[in-house]
Design an enzyme around this catalytic site. Sequence first.
Site, PDB file in Angstrom:
ATOM      1  N   TYR A  79     -29.675  11.655 -92.454  1.00  0.00           N
ATOM      2  CA  TYR A  79     -30.227  11.466 -91.108  1.00  0.00           C
ATOM      3  C   TYR A  79     -31.478  12.308 -90.886  1.00  0.00           C
ATOM      4  CZ  TYR A  79     -25.858   9.082 -90.172  1.00  0.00           C
ATOM      5  OH  TYR A  79     -24.810   8.197 -90.221  1.00  0.00           O
ATOM      6  N   SER A  80     -32.173  12.607 -91.962  1.00  0.00           N
ATOM      7  CA  SER A  80     -33.308  13.525 -91.898  1.00  0.00           C
ATOM      8  C   SER A  80     -34.507  12.924 -91.154  1.00  0.00           C
ATOM      9  CB  SER A  80     -33.734  13.914 -93.316  1.00  0.00           C
ATOM     10  OG  SER A  80     -34.967  14.578 -93.315  1.00  0.00           O
ATOM     11  N   ASN A  81     -34.915  13.589 -90.080  1.00  0.00           N
ATOM     12  CA  ASN A  81     -36.147  13.204 -89.394  1.00  0.00           C
ATOM     13  C   ASN A  81     -37.357  13.459 -90.280  1.00  0.00           C
ATOM     14  OD1 ASN A  81     -34.880  12.404 -86.987  1.00  0.00           O
ATOM     15  ND2 ASN A  81     -34.846  14.504 -86.220  1.00  0.00           N
TER      16      ASN A  81
END
Length: 304
Positions: free
Chosen positions: A78-80
């Site tokens: 879920y890395s921005n």
Amino acid sequence: MTRQALDLTALRPRLPSPLTALPTEDERFARHGVTLLLKRDDLIHPELPGNKWRKLSLNLAAAREQGHTTLVTFGGAYSNHLRATAAAGRLLGFRTVGIVRGDELAGRPLNPSLARCAADGMRLHFVGRGPYREKGSPEGLARLLAGADAEDAYVVPEGGSNALAVHGCVELGRELRGAADVVAVACGTGGTLAGLAAGLAPGQRAVGVPVLKGGFLEREVAALQTAAFGGPRGAWALAEGFDGGGYARVPPHLEAFAADFEARHGLGVERVYVAKLLYAALTLTESGTFPRGTVLAAVVTGTP
């Protein structure tokens, strides 16, 4: 790609980002004599918002100057940061490779975050958690790059935090000189806090709110400042205990707070970073951490 300067102005970033008051007064801060301002870094660019722009800009320029055509970076599912790097690659003509923590994700349907990365052209390479943890050593990094067929790529660290990123975030502090007594920012890898503190004026201080458990961030921020400046810069501290149980975890009390803040002020609140930041700002205010008359600026680093 020829060796030439990278013109980021073509992307028309909104700099300096706006510093605004809340649309409506929040009596929870007002009763303690604290004024809350929002530093709207989320408005810098629709696809490279907030600290992602500030941390990536000098790294992208360095990649272009060194003649690289591919960027490789790291992150969780879920890395921005992965999303921002993928978007930067599409916008600026770099190929991108994302080394993703969790080999069990390979072959599964992509979540919305990773699907966005893929849509922006990022090639995703999933690795086990053990090998992923070894990326901090030269040998472990070399193995990961070889496995991803990215040995010749420009390496952007997880979260984008390195000495160049810290220098890119110094401008955030400079934009806030004279505008607030305390500046608070949510922290993942510490690069934004390291640069922010360095850019503030004497008498101002920065407070970092870690969104991950572990208590490791103090040494990381110190190491980043040493790498960038040769030693410590500015006044900063960490407000621990607001991680909500870990990265991307939003317990019921935090969800309720964020929903209430949205209803009070008509502003969307990003849950992974910004909700924890604002919750910490309120909790610290109510505990008397900030003297009456304090102007507190909260850096909004992402969109809902």
